[in-house]
Design a protein around this motif. Structure first.
Motif, PDB file in Angstrom:
ATOM      1  N   LEU A 143       0.836  -1.200   0.000  1.00 48.21           N
ATOM      2  CA  LEU A 143       0.000   0.000   0.000  1.00 48.21           C
ATOM      3  C   LEU A 143       0.874   1.255   0.000  1.00 48.21           C
ATOM      4  CD1 LEU A 143      -2.606  -1.084   2.725  1.00 48.21           C
ATOM      5  CD2 LEU A 143      -2.824  -1.287   0.242  1.00 48.21           C
ATOM      6  N   ILE A 144       0.233   2.369  -0.173  1.00 45.59           N
ATOM      7  CA  ILE A 144       0.915   3.674  -0.158  1.00 45.59           C
ATOM      8  C   ILE A 144       1.663   3.854   1.155  1.00 45.59           C
ATOM      9  CG2 ILE A 144       0.389   6.142   0.066  1.00 45.59           C
ATOM     10  CD1 ILE A 144      -1.743   5.747  -2.109  1.00 45.59           C
ATOM     11  N   GLY A 179       3.055   5.046   4.475  1.00 43.38           N
ATOM     12  CA  GLY A 179       2.441   5.890   5.483  1.00 43.38           C
ATOM     13  C   GLY A 179       0.951   5.700   5.622  1.00 43.38           C
ATOM     14  N   ALA A 180       0.346   4.924   4.741  1.00 46.92           N
ATOM     15  CA  ALA A 180      -1.114   4.783   4.774  1.00 46.92           C
ATOM     16  C   ALA A 180      -1.579   3.892   5.915  1.00 46.92           C
ATOM     17  CB  ALA A 180      -1.634   4.227   3.448  1.00 46.92           C
ATOM     18  N   HIS A 221      -0.606   0.038  -6.868  1.00 45.05           N
ATOM     19  CA  HIS A 221      -1.851   0.796  -6.823  1.00 45.05           C
ATOM     20  C   HIS A 221      -2.940  -0.049  -7.475  1.00 45.05           C
ATOM     21  CE1 HIS A 221       0.552   4.000  -5.295  1.00 45.05           C
ATOM     22  NE2 HIS A 221       1.295   4.041  -6.383  1.00 45.05           N
ATOM     23  N   GLU A 228      -6.462   2.190  -6.764  1.00 50.62           N
ATOM     24  CA  GLU A 228      -6.476   3.662  -6.807  1.00 50.62           C
ATOM     25  C   GLU A 228      -5.703   4.129  -8.040  1.00 50.62           C
ATOM     26  OE1 GLU A 228      -4.847   1.829  -4.650  1.00 50.62           O
ATOM     27  OE2 GLU A 228      -2.886   2.655  -4.145  1.00 50.62           O
ATOM     28  N   GLY A 274      -1.493   8.270  -6.783  1.00 50.92           N
ATOM     29  CA  GLY A 274      -1.019   7.386  -5.714  1.00 50.92           C
ATOM     30  C   GLY A 274       0.461   7.626  -5.437  1.00 50.92           C
ATOM     31  N   ARG A 307       0.849  11.161  -3.783  1.00 53.32           N
ATOM     32  CA  ARG A 307       0.482  11.027  -2.360  1.00 53.32           C
ATOM     33  C   ARG A 307       1.644  10.392  -1.575  1.00 53.32           C
ATOM     34  NH1 ARG A 307      -2.256  13.793   0.304  1.00 53.32           N
ATOM     35  NH2 ARG A 307      -0.220  13.891   1.247  1.00 53.32           N
ATOM     36  N   MET A 365       6.409  13.377   6.595  1.00 51.88           N
ATOM     37  CA  MET A 365       6.866  12.678   7.793  1.00 51.88           C
ATOM     38  C   MET A 365       8.341  12.957   8.061  1.00 51.88           C
ATOM     39  SD  MET A 365       4.971  11.291   9.892  1.00 51.88           S
ATOM     40  CE  MET A 365       3.535  10.436   9.251  1.00 51.88           C
ATOM     41  N   ARG A 380       1.881  20.580   7.441  1.00 51.35           N
ATOM     42  CA  ARG A 380       1.398  20.750   6.082  1.00 51.35           C
ATOM     43  C   ARG A 380       1.266  22.212   5.630  1.00 51.35           C
ATOM     44  NH1 ARG A 380      -3.742  17.130   6.238  1.00 51.35           N
ATOM     45  NH2 ARG A 380      -3.925  18.406   8.119  1.00 51.35           N
ATOM     46  N   PHE A 394      -2.833   6.080  14.985  1.00 56.85           N
ATOM     47  CA  PHE A 394      -3.783   6.064  13.879  1.00 56.85           C
ATOM     48  C   PHE A 394      -4.842   4.985  14.109  1.00 56.85           C
ATOM     49  CE2 PHE A 394      -4.428   4.914   9.176  1.00 56.85           C
ATOM     50  CZ  PHE A 394      -5.403   5.881   9.008  1.00 56.85           C
ATOM     51  N   VAL A 454     -11.051   6.434  -4.102  1.00 58.09           N
ATOM     52  CA  VAL A 454     -10.238   5.831  -3.035  1.00 58.09           C
ATOM     53  C   VAL A 454      -9.321   6.861  -2.392  1.00 58.09           C
ATOM     54  CG1 VAL A 454      -8.502   4.072  -2.515  1.00 58.09           C
ATOM     55  CG2 VAL A 454     -10.292   3.596  -4.208  1.00 58.09           C
ATOM     56  N   LEU A 455      -8.559   7.543  -3.227  1.00 53.49           N
ATOM     57  CA  LEU A 455      -7.598   8.498  -2.678  1.00 53.49           C
ATOM     58  C   LEU A 455      -8.284   9.694  -2.055  1.00 53.49           C
ATOM     59  CD1 LEU A 455      -4.895   8.307  -5.484  1.00 53.49           C
ATOM     60  CD2 LEU A 455      -4.678   7.458  -3.135  1.00 53.49           C
ATOM     61  N   MET A 469      -7.543  11.196   6.419  1.00 52.19           N
ATOM     62  CA  MET A 469      -6.207  11.506   6.934  1.00 52.19           C
ATOM     63  C   MET A 469      -6.088  12.974   7.321  1.00 52.19           C
ATOM     64  SD  MET A 469      -5.013   8.537   6.871  1.00 52.19           S
ATOM     65  CE  MET A 469      -3.430   8.963   7.603  1.00 52.19           C
ATOM     66  N   TYR A 486      -4.319  14.222  10.685  1.00 56.49           N
ATOM     67  CA  TYR A 486      -3.088  15.011  10.692  1.00 56.49           C
ATOM     68  C   TYR A 486      -3.255  16.428  11.237  1.00 56.49           C
ATOM     69  CZ  TYR A 486      -0.370  11.522   8.134  1.00 56.49           C
ATOM     70  OH  TYR A 486       0.311  10.393   7.774  1.00 56.49           O
ATOM     71  N   TYR A 496      -7.756   1.081   1.919  1.00 59.73           N
ATOM     72  CA  TYR A 496      -7.306   2.271   2.643  1.00 59.73           C
ATOM     73  C   TYR A 496      -8.336   2.715   3.672  1.00 59.73           C
ATOM     74  CZ  TYR A 496      -3.551   2.429  -0.687  1.00 59.73           C
ATOM     75  OH  TYR A 496      -2.435   2.081  -1.408  1.00 59.73           O
TER      76      TYR A 496
END
Lengths: 388, 388, 388, 388
Positions: free
Chosen positions: A253-254, A256-257, A289, A292, A297, A300, A308, A345, C261, C329-330, C337, C341, D147
Motif C-alpha cells: 500500500l501507499i 504511510g497509509a 496501486h 487507486e 497514488g 500522495r 513525515m 502541512r 492512527f 479511493v484516494l 487523513m 493530521y 485504505y
C-alpha cells in the motif's frame, strides 16, 4: 506560527525518492488485476507518468527500471527521453521469478545451468546500467520452497553466495549491488533471503559495494523496523529503502497509509543514524496501486514521505537526549510525539509555493487534466503490468 | 520391524540436554504463580530434582545455574553434591533484570555506573564458572524500552558492544559467552537484542568464544526457525539452544508440545549442518511448568527431544537429496514426512531397557514415589521461584 | 485558525473515561515488578490518585474497582470518600485467576464446587455494586489450558454458559454484565473466551443486560479492531472499552502510544456507529505503568483519547460519504487523513482554559508537587499491586 | 500389532472429502503462474482428473464447481460425465471478485445496480445447482477496502445482509448457503467477512439453511482454529470446511503439510462435537498446487486427512476425559499425543487393500502413467486457471 525552521526546510531540499516504473503499470492480487484507461503500454509512457510526479513535487528525480519489464532496444534513447522530462533513470531491478526455468530457484538452483542463466541475466542488467547511468542493481530474490524437505536450505545458501560473488565481480567501480530480503511470498515455506540478518551476512561476504535493501513491507508481524534501520546504519550496510505500507503481509500500500507513526519512527532513525540526505542510502517506493489511480497514488506517497520527514526533522533532539539520559519515560515520549502530532502541512505548502511548486500537488495534478488526456490518447496496445 | 538402525541408536547415545535449575522452582505469569508441595527451597534441592530426570533417562547429565537465584556460599560443595547425584553443573545464566537499578537497562544503560555494576555481575558469574567447572556464560539481555522516543536505540547498541567486550575479555580460555536474542518481553517497544542478526553481529564483533543462543520461543509469529539454525551453523556461530515451545508469545511450554513438526524440522537442520552431537552446540531446556508437575515435565521434555531426534536421524538423506535435486516436490516432502510419521517409540523403549533404563521413564518416575516424598519432606522454608 | 468547531467542543464535553484503580498500584511482567515511592497502599489512596487525573482534565469522573484487590470493610465510606474528591465508583471487576482453586478454571471448571465458589464471588461483587452504586460487573475470564488435550473445550464452554446464567440472574435491574475476551495469556493453548465472537454468543444467550467488553490489546496480530467495534455496535452489544495499546501481545501500554492512527480509526467507528457519548458504551482504561509514573501516565492516556476523539469528530463526514459512494479511493482516504493530521492540541488547550482547567494538564500536575508529597507521606505499609 | 480397531475402520468408511475443480487448473501467486503439460482445458478434463483421486482412494466422491470458471452449456451432460467416472458434482462456488464492476465490492457495493448483478449471479448459481444436483452454494466474499476511510464498513455490513437475504430466499428446500470468512486478501485494510464471528452473525440472521464455512488458512497468526470448530459445532452452524495449510498467510498448501498436529487437533474437535461423518458438515479441499503436480497433490491431501482422522479417532476418549476431570495436565496431554504419534499408515494400507484399493495410492497413481498420458493428449487449447 511557523513550525518548520529554515534549517529543516533546507534539509528537505535534499530529499529525493525514486519511483518504480512498475507502479505506473497495472498490478493486483493473484485473484484479479484491474486495469484503468490510460495505463502505459511501454517504458516511455511509464517514464512520462513518473515525470508528472516530479513535476508537481520536485521530490522524485529518478525512476527505477525493472528488467525485462522495461527492456527497450535503445537505452540511450530512453535515458534521453527521461532527461528531457526532467528525470533520470535509477536503480535497475532484476527479475528471476517469472521464467519457467526458475520454478525451483534461480541464483540458488540445484542446476548449474539455471544458475548460469540467472547470473547472466544480472550481468545483462549491469550492462544496461552502464547505458542508463544507473548506480544500483537491486536483487530481490523470490526464491524458496513451499514444502518442508523440498529444498536443501544450506546448499542453497552456499550457492547463493557463489552466484552473488560472480555478479558482484561484474559490477563497475561506481556501481553497487543491493540485496533485498523478504519474509515470505511467493514461496510459502522457506525464502532464501528472509530477513535482514541473511541479507547482511550475504552482502558482508561480498564487499563494500554490496548493501542491504530494506523493504518496509517485508517483515514478520510486530517487527520493530526502525531497530533494523538503526542496526544496518550502524553496520554501514543500509543501501536503500523500498517504501510502502502494510496491514497484513506484503500489501504494498501507499507508504504511510497503514501506520503513519511507524513511518515517522523509521525516518527518525534514518536521521539519527546519518542516513538522511546521504547518497549511500537510497529512498525508493515499491508499491502497488491495485485500485487507486496510479500517478496520484505516487504523488500522495512522496508527499507522505516528505511530510513525515519534516516531522522527524522537527524533533527537539537535545531535549530528547536529555530526557532519555534522565530516565524520563513520559517526557522523552512527549517530545517525540509532539513532533509527530505537529501539523507541518501549512508550512510545507507555503515552502512549495516559494519554490514555484503548487501548494497542493494533488489538486494541481488533478486540475491538469493529464489523466483524462492519457485515457484518451493511449488507446490500443497492451497495458503494462507484471508480465514479462 | 525395527525402525531405528544401530547407527541411529549409536548417534542417540551422544545426546545430552542440559536442564535449567529454575524449571524446578515455581514460575507463572504476571497474573499468578501457582505453587506446589515439594518445590525446592534451595539450589541443592533443585539439583536433586534435576538428577531425577537424568536417572530415568540418561539424557540430562548437566544442570544450568542462574545467578543470583542459585547463589550459594560454597560452589565446590554444590558441584560435589551434583556429581554425587550423577550430574554436573553447566551453563551459568546471568540476571540483569531484577535489580531496581536495571529499570532502564543494564549493559546498555545511559549511566556508566549502572553498566559497571552489570559488567561486574557478569565477571562474578565468570568467577563462579571457574568454581562450578562451567564452560558457558549465557546472557539474556532483558533490556529495552516501552515507549517510542524513550531510549536511544543506537547509543544502547554501541554501549552493549562495549560492555560485552569487557565481559568477553574476562572469559577464561575454555570459557564461552553465548548471547540470547528475544523478540519482545519484558520490554514492549524495543529490545536491545531482538533477533538473531543482532546477536550475530554483536558476538561476531567479540571473537571466537562468543556465540549465539537460539531460544525456540523467541521469534516473531511465522518465523522459520530452522532456517536460522541453518544459517547460524553455516556461519559457525550457533552456540546453544534453549528449547521450549509456544503457540503465541514466549509461552515457555514443554518442547515439542505446541508444534512437534517444527521441532522435527529444527533437529533435521541441526543434523544437516553438523550441529548434532557437536560439543560446540549445546542443547538446553528453558521452560516454565506453570501448571504441570515440574520433574515429569522435564522428563517429558527430554524424551520429546530424543524421540524427535530419532525421527530426524531416520530421514533417508540420500533419497531426499536425489528428490531435491530433481525438483520432485512431493517426493522430497514424502521422504521427509515419512520419517516424521514413523513411530520410533517402541524401538526407543527397547533400547532404553537394553541400557538398563526403564522402557517408560514417565511411568517409572511416577512409580518411584519421589514426588510424594519431597512433598512430605520439604516442609517450611521458602519455595524457589524467580525472585532473587 | 480554529480547527475545532463549537459543535465538536460541545461533543467533547460529554467525554468520560473511567480509570482503573489498579493502574495506580505497582504492576510489571513475570520477570519483575518495579516499585515507586508514593504508590498507594489501599483503595482510598488509589482513589485519591485517580481523583488527581480528573482534577486536571475533567475527563475521568469514575474509578473502576477490582475485587478482592479493592476490598474494604465499608464501601459506603469508600464511596463517600470518592465523592468528596469529585469522582464516583464505577465498574466492579471480578477476579477468578489468583486463587489456588482456580488453577484449572473457575466458571468453566470441571468441579462444581469450584464453579460454585467462582459464581459466589461474582454474586458478592454484585452485592458490592449495590453499595458502591456501580452499574457494570466486568468479567475477564482468565481461564484456559496450556496443553492440547488438557481440557475439554466444549464442556467448558457449556459450563461457562451455565455459570454466567446464574450470575446474570443475580444482577439488579439497572446493572449489567460485560464479558471481556482475550486472545491469550495467562493460558497458552486455549482461552475460554478468546475472541469477540465467543463473547458475543455467550452474552447474547444471556439477555439484554449482558454486553461485550472490547480490550484494545486483546487481539491477534493484524486484527482490524475498528471492524469489530463496528460490528458490535451494529449488533447492539458493545458494552465497554478497555483502552490501552500494544506492539506485540497484551502490552498494556498507554492508549494511543503504539499506534495513534489505530486509535483514531477506532474512535471514528465508535462515532459512526452511535457509540460516542452513549451511556451504553463505557470508555475505560486498562493499562500497566510498569516503568513510567502512574498518575501522569493516566493523565497522558485520557488526553490521548480526548485528542484523538477531537480528530475523529473533525472528519468531514459528508464529503467522506460522497467520496466513498463515488469510489474515489484516494479522495476518501485524504479526507480521513486530513482529520488525523490536523493538530487539535492548541484548540483543546484554549478550550480547557475556558473551562477553568489548565491548558497543559501534564505540566500543571507536575507543578503541583503531588508526586513528591505522596512519596514523602506514604511511608510504611505494603504498596498495592496485583496481589490479592 | 494393529492400532486401528474395526470400529475406527468402520468410521473411516464414511469419510468423504470434496475436491475443488480449480485445484486441477493452474494457480500461482501475483508474481507468476507456472503451467504444466496436461493441465485441463475445460471442466470435463478437470472432472476426469478429480475422478482419478477418487479412483485410487475412494475418499473423494464429489467435485466442487466454480462459476464462471466451470460454466458449460449443458450441466446435465457434465453431471452425467462425472457420474460415469464415479463422482458427483458438489458445492457450487460463486465468484464476485473478477469482474471490473466488482472493484469496490459486489454484495456490499454502494451501487444497487452492482449489488443486483452480484445477487443475480448467485441466483444463476442456484439455478445451476438444480441442474448439477448440488446442495451447497458457497460464498467467499472477496470484498473489502485497501485504505482507511475508503469504505463505510457499517453500511457495507448492512447491505451484505440485504443481499444475502435475497440470495437465501432463492434457495431450494434442500439447498444451503455456506458463507466463508477470510482474514485478509485480496483486500488489505478491511474485509467484509473477516472472521467466524461475522460469518456467524450474518448466517444466523438468515435462517437454518445458512451455515459458516471454515477455511483452515483464513485466520490471524496464532489463532486456535480447533476452538472455532468447537464453537461453531456447539452453535450448530459449522456447514463446511475448506482444508489446506499455511505457514504465513493464505498459502493454500496441501492440508496437513505445514502443521500436521494442528490438523489432528481440528479433526479431534470435529469428532468431539459430532461433526464427523455428519452430512451437515462437509469436508472440502481448497488448495493451490503452484509448483507440485496437481493430481498427486490432491491424492496426498485426502490421504493426509484420512490418516489424521484415523489418529484422532484413536484417542482413548474415556481415559482422556478422566485425566481432564482430575486436572492431570501431563496425563491428558500424553493420551492425546499418543494417538498423534502412533503410526496408522500400515493399518490403513492393509485396510485399503482389503477394500480393493491400492495400499499406496500415490505409487499406484504414479505407476498408472496417467500424467504422461494427459501431457501427450491435452495439446492445444488454453489451460484452465483462475481467469474467468
Amino acid at each position: 506560527m511557523s513550525t518548520l525552521t529554515p534549517e529543516i526546510l533546507g534539509e528537505l531540499e535534499h530529499q529525493a525518492i525514486e519511483l518504480p516504473s512498475w507502479a505506473f503499470g497495472n498490478s493486483g492480487t493473484r485473484f484479479k488485476v484491474f486495469s484503468t484507461p490510460g495505463t502505459p503500454r511501454d517504458p516511455f509512457e511509464k517514464i512520462a507518468d513518473a515525470a508528472q510526479v516530479n513535476r508537481y513535487t520536485h521530490l522524485s528525480p529518478t525512476v527505477a527500471l525493472h528488467i525485462p519489464w522495461d527492456k527497450v532496444d535503445n537505452y540511450i534513447r530512453l535515458r534521453a527521453y527521461a532527461e528531457d522530462l526532467g528525470v533520470s533513470l535509477g536503480t535497475v531491478n532484476s527479475n528471476t521469478f517469472q521464467d519457467d526455468d526458475y520454478k525451483f530457484g534461480a541464483l540458488t538452483h540445484e542446476d548449474a545451468a539455471v544458475r548460469r542463466k540467472a547470473i547472466d541475466h544480472h550481468l545483462e542488467c549491469i550492462e544496461i546500467m552502464h547505458q542508463t547511468g544507473s548506480r544500483d542493481l537491486k536483487i530481490w530474490l523470490a526464491e524458496g520452497s513451499n514444502y518442508p524437505g523440498q529444498a536443501d536450505l544450506r546448499g542453497r545458501q552456499d550457492r547463493l553466495h557463489e552466484s552473488l560473488s560472480e555478479i558482484y565481480a561484474g559490477l563497475g567501480d561506481e556501481q553497487r549491488l543491493v540485496l533485498e530480503y523478504k519474509f515470505f511470498e511467493p514461496a510459502f515455506y522457506h525464502t532464501d533471503v528472509p530477513d535482514w540478518g541473511t541479507s547482511y551476512v550475504q552482502v558482508a561476504a561480498l564487499g563494500d559495494k554490496a548493501m542491504v535493501c530494506l523493504d518496509t513491507g517485508h517483515h514478520a508481524p510486530g517487527t520493530n523496523i526502525e531497530f533494523i534501520v538503526m542496526q544496518l546504519l550502524r553496520l554501514g550496510k543500509l543501501g536503500s529503502f523500498d517504501f510502502n505500507s502494510r496491514f497484513y503481509a506484503d500489501d504494498d500500500l501507499i507508504v504511510g497509509a497503514a501506520d503513519p507513526f511507524q513511518l515517522f519512527r523509521i525516518l527518525y532513525e534514518v536521521i539519527r543514524g546519518g542516513g538522511y540526505a546521504n547518497p549511500d542510502v537510497a529512498f525508493m517506493l515499491d508499491q502497488c496501486h491495485n485500485i487507486e489511480d496510479k500517478i496520484p497514488g505516487q504523488i500522495r506517497s512522496v508527499l507522505n514521505v516528505q511530510e513525515m520527514t519534516a516531522r522527524a526533522l522537527s524533533i527537539d533532539t537535545e531535549a530528547l537526549a536529555a530526557a532519555q539520559k534522565s530516565g524520563d519515560v513520559l517526557g522523552a515520549n512527549a517530545i517525540f510525539m509532539d513532533a509527530f502530532y505537529t501539523d507541518v502541512r501549512p508550512d510545507l505548502a507555503a515552502w512549495r509555493e516559494s519554490r514555484g511548486l503548487p501548494a497542493d500537488p494533488m489538486a494541481a495534478f488533478a486540475a491538469s487534466g493529464y489523466l483524462q488526456r492519457i485515457a484518451e490518447e493511449r488507446v490500443g496496445g497492451v497495458q503494462a503490468g507484471w508480465g514479462a
